[in-house]
Design an enzyme around this catalytic site. Structure first.
Site, mmCIF file in Angstrom:
data_model
loop_
_atom_site.group_PDB
_atom_site.id
_atom_site.type_symbol
_atom_site.label_atom_id
_atom_site.label_comp_id
_atom_site.label_asym_id
_atom_site.label_seq_id
_atom_site.Cartn_x
_atom_site.Cartn_y
_atom_site.Cartn_z
ATOM 1 N N LYS A 173 -5.215 -9.557 -6.263
ATOM 2 C CA LYS A 173 -6.571 -9.636 -5.377
ATOM 3 C C LYS A 173 -7.514 -8.908 -6.024
ATOM 4 O O LYS A 173 -7.380 -7.761 -6.223
ATOM 5 C CB LYS A 173 -5.955 -9.405 -4.024
ATOM 6 C CG LYS A 173 -7.014 -9.510 -3.149
ATOM 7 C CD LYS A 173 -6.462 -9.301 -1.738
ATOM 8 C CE LYS A 173 -6.592 -7.495 -1.348
ATOM 9 N NZ LYS A 173 -6.564 -7.392 -0.121
ATOM 10 N N LYS A 215 -11.602 -3.913 -3.006
ATOM 11 C CA LYS A 215 -12.685 -3.169 -3.111
ATOM 12 C C LYS A 215 -12.162 -1.754 -3.144
ATOM 13 O O LYS A 215 -13.047 -0.993 -3.617
ATOM 14 C CB LYS A 215 -13.687 -3.240 -1.666
ATOM 15 C CG LYS A 215 -12.813 -3.431 -0.323
ATOM 16 C CD LYS A 215 -13.860 -3.281 0.669
ATOM 17 C CE LYS A 215 -13.497 -4.169 1.887
ATOM 18 N NZ LYS A 215 -12.355 -4.102 2.405
ATOM 19 N N LYS A 275 0.977 -1.227 0.046
ATOM 20 C CA LYS A 275 0.042 0.123 -0.038
ATOM 21 C C LYS A 275 0.867 1.178 -0.084
ATOM 22 O O LYS A 275 0.462 2.377 -0.270
ATOM 23 C CB LYS A 275 -1.007 -0.006 1.234
ATOM 24 C CG LYS A 275 -2.158 -1.086 0.818
ATOM 25 C CD LYS A 275 -3.241 -0.886 1.967
ATOM 26 C CE LYS A 275 -4.256 -1.751 1.376
ATOM 27 N NZ LYS A 275 -5.208 -2.231 2.421
HETATM 28 P P1 TYM Z 1 -10.444 -6.212 4.689
HETATM 29 O O1 TYM Z 1 -11.511 -5.472 4.939
HETATM 30 O O2 TYM Z 1 -9.454 -5.876 3.667
HETATM 31 O O3 TYM Z 1 -10.999 -7.718 4.126
HETATM 32 C C1 TYM Z 1 -11.881 -8.047 4.991
HETATM 33 C C2 TYM Z 1 -11.741 -9.820 4.947
HETATM 34 O O4 TYM Z 1 -11.953 -10.065 3.484
HETATM 35 C C3 TYM Z 1 -10.715 -11.133 3.072
HETATM 36 N N1 TYM Z 1 -10.619 -10.744 1.594
HETATM 37 C C4 TYM Z 1 -10.595 -11.730 0.738
HETATM 38 N N2 TYM Z 1 -10.374 -13.024 0.612
HETATM 39 C C5 TYM Z 1 -10.222 -13.596 -0.332
HETATM 40 N N3 TYM Z 1 -10.009 -13.123 -1.572
HETATM 41 C C6 TYM Z 1 -10.104 -11.671 -1.647
HETATM 42 N N4 TYM Z 1 -9.953 -11.106 -2.973
HETATM 43 C C7 TYM Z 1 -10.200 -11.101 -0.328
HETATM 44 N N5 TYM Z 1 -10.180 -9.589 -0.075
HETATM 45 C C8 TYM Z 1 -10.378 -9.672 1.201
HETATM 46 C C9 TYM Z 1 -9.584 -10.451 4.100
HETATM 47 O O5 TYM Z 1 -8.530 -11.594 4.067
HETATM 48 C C10 TYM Z 1 -10.420 -10.334 5.349
HETATM 49 O O6 TYM Z 1 -10.392 -11.539 5.991
HETATM 50 N N6 TYM Z 1 -7.496 -5.504 8.707
HETATM 51 C C11 TYM Z 1 -8.638 -6.208 8.190
HETATM 52 C C12 TYM Z 1 -9.767 -5.988 8.920
HETATM 53 C C13 TYM Z 1 -9.592 -6.046 10.120
HETATM 54 C C14 TYM Z 1 -9.625 -7.472 11.031
HETATM 55 C C15 TYM Z 1 -9.536 -7.328 12.221
HETATM 56 C C16 TYM Z 1 -9.712 -8.762 10.422
HETATM 57 C C17 TYM Z 1 -9.447 -5.301 11.157
HETATM 58 N N7 TYM Z 1 -9.161 -5.889 12.567
HETATM 59 C C18 TYM Z 1 -9.298 -8.448 13.252
HETATM 60 C C19 TYM Z 1 -9.573 -9.869 11.423
HETATM 61 C C20 TYM Z 1 -9.568 -9.606 12.695
HETATM 62 C C21 TYM Z 1 -8.822 -5.806 6.617
HETATM 63 O O7 TYM Z 1 -8.357 -4.829 6.322
HETATM 64 O O8 TYM Z 1 -9.587 -6.797 5.954
#
Ligand code: TYM
Length: 328
Positions: free
Chosen positions: A194, A197, A111
């Site tokens: 990947k 969003k 990022k």
């Molecule tokens: P975030 O918002 O980027 O993504 C949320 C969840 O979706 C999964 N994910 C995917 N899985 C498969 N293929 C994809 N293309 C894909 N894009 C996203 C991510 O692996 C994630 O599980 N930092 C985290 C949010 C967070 C969190 C936490 C998660 C904050 N605190 C504590 C677990 C525990 C994040 O940015 O996820």
């Protein structure tokens, strides 16, 4: 009962990748675990987001969570910023993590790539500490995430162990749970990247709330290869392999079973079947999403969870504060 915790940050509309990599797991596991799922809204602040848009997306994610099948009977659903103890613990963890290990976080490297240091927020650098706090504050046993978040859960494990060794047993060491298929869903137009969003082409990314016919078109025009044989080979057939991962996850079958089913099919037939599954999923989620919005019960659910999550978090933060020696 063991505890599960996970969350999604509201930096864009939720995608099929989020559903397959994360949300689907929460729904499947919620009856087996004491489940905590939240909207990681403080994480969205690592980059600028229009405040009005951000507020709208936070509510939207809550409604999508419910539409995907999270049931308040089993799952405590909450918004991170409504429990201020997360940031208290994040500070303690920041003071126990090192510049070196934070610099090795691949999400940070991706990022911040190509950006001038003056344009990268400190929050983007330290956000894995906040994520560790989200997890450790609830003594979570398991954290279901897509593969891109695994390194952050590993950091949370390291921080828990480090803190426990330094100050005495305080935090449970959590386990990441990565789905066996669909741990990473790729962009349909650029299957090396990947599905995201925030970052990718709109043609390559399927949003859970998008028009279903537009989603169908995206699957039908997904980039493939010139061979015209359906089988899994991530290296040489990333497009087809991605579609196989989507199909097998949505059908709840293995990649091998999916390969078998399509071994006589051409790409057109195969894509139609994948598109049908995606359309079925989106239609179902969107119908329920509209019901959730009309019912207006999301606010009540959040209000009910609030006191519960704050009480758990307060206790843990007070324990950590006392262990490190701050306060009277
Ligand atoms: P975030 O918002 O980027 O993504 C949320 C969840 O979706 C999964 N994910 C995917 N899985 C498969 N293929 C994809 N293309 C894909 N894009 C996203 C991510 O692996 C994630 O599980 N930092 C985290 C949010 C967070 C969190 C936490 C998660 C904050 N605190 C504590 C677990 C525990 C994040 O940015 O996820």
């Amino acid at each position: 009962m063991k505890r599960l915790l996970s969350g999604v940050k509201p930096t864009g509309e939720l995608t099929l990748g989020n559903y397959i990599g994360a949300l689907r797991q929460f729904v499947e596991m919620q009856k087996e675990y004491e489940t905590f799922v939240f909207v990681a809204d403080l994480h969205a602040l690592t980059v600028y987001n229009d405040p009005t848009e951000l507020k709208r997306r936070i509510k939207d994610i809550v409604a999508v969570y419910l539409a995907c099948g999270l049931d308040p009977k089993y799952t405590t659903l909450f918004i991170q910023s409504e429990n201020m103890y997360h940031t208290n613990l994040a500070w303690i963890l920041e003071c126990n993590s090192y510049m070196g290990e934070m610099s090795r976080m691949t999400q940070f490297k991706d990022k911040s790539k190509g950006k001038n240091n003056e344009a990268i927020s400190c929050g983007l650098f330290t956000y894995p500490d906040l994520m560790a706090a989200d997890i450790l504050i609830y003594d979570a046993d398991v954290v279901p995430v897509g593969v891109d978040q695994k390194q952050h859960v590993e950091l949370a494990r390291n921080l828990a162990e480090r803190f426990n060794n330094k100050y005495g047993e305080t935090f449970k060491v959590p386990e990441p749970i990565i789905p066996s298929s669909g741990a990473k869903i790729y962009d349909l137009q650029n299957p090396e990247k990947k599905m995201s969003k925030t970052e990718n082409s709109s043609k390559g990314c399927i949003m859970l709330l998008e028009d279903v016919e537009s989603a169908r078109k995206k699957i039908m025009s997904a980039v493939t290869d010139s061979e015209s044989k359906v089988y899994y080979d991530k290296e040489n057939k990333p497009g087809i392999s991605n579609l196989l991962a989507i199909y097998s996850s949505l059908k709840g079958i293995s990649i091998e079973e999916a390969e078998n089913k399509f071994k006589e099919s051409n790409y057109g037939e195969f894509k139609r079947c994948v598109a049908d599954e995606v359309v079925k999923l989106l239609t179902d989620i969107q119908n329920k999403y509209n019901e959730v919005l009309e019912s207006g019960f999301a606010d009540k659910i959040l209000d009910d969870s609030n006191a519960k999550v704050r009480a758990i978090a307060q206790k843990k933060v007070e324990e950590a504060f006392s262990k490190v020696g701050v306060g009277r």
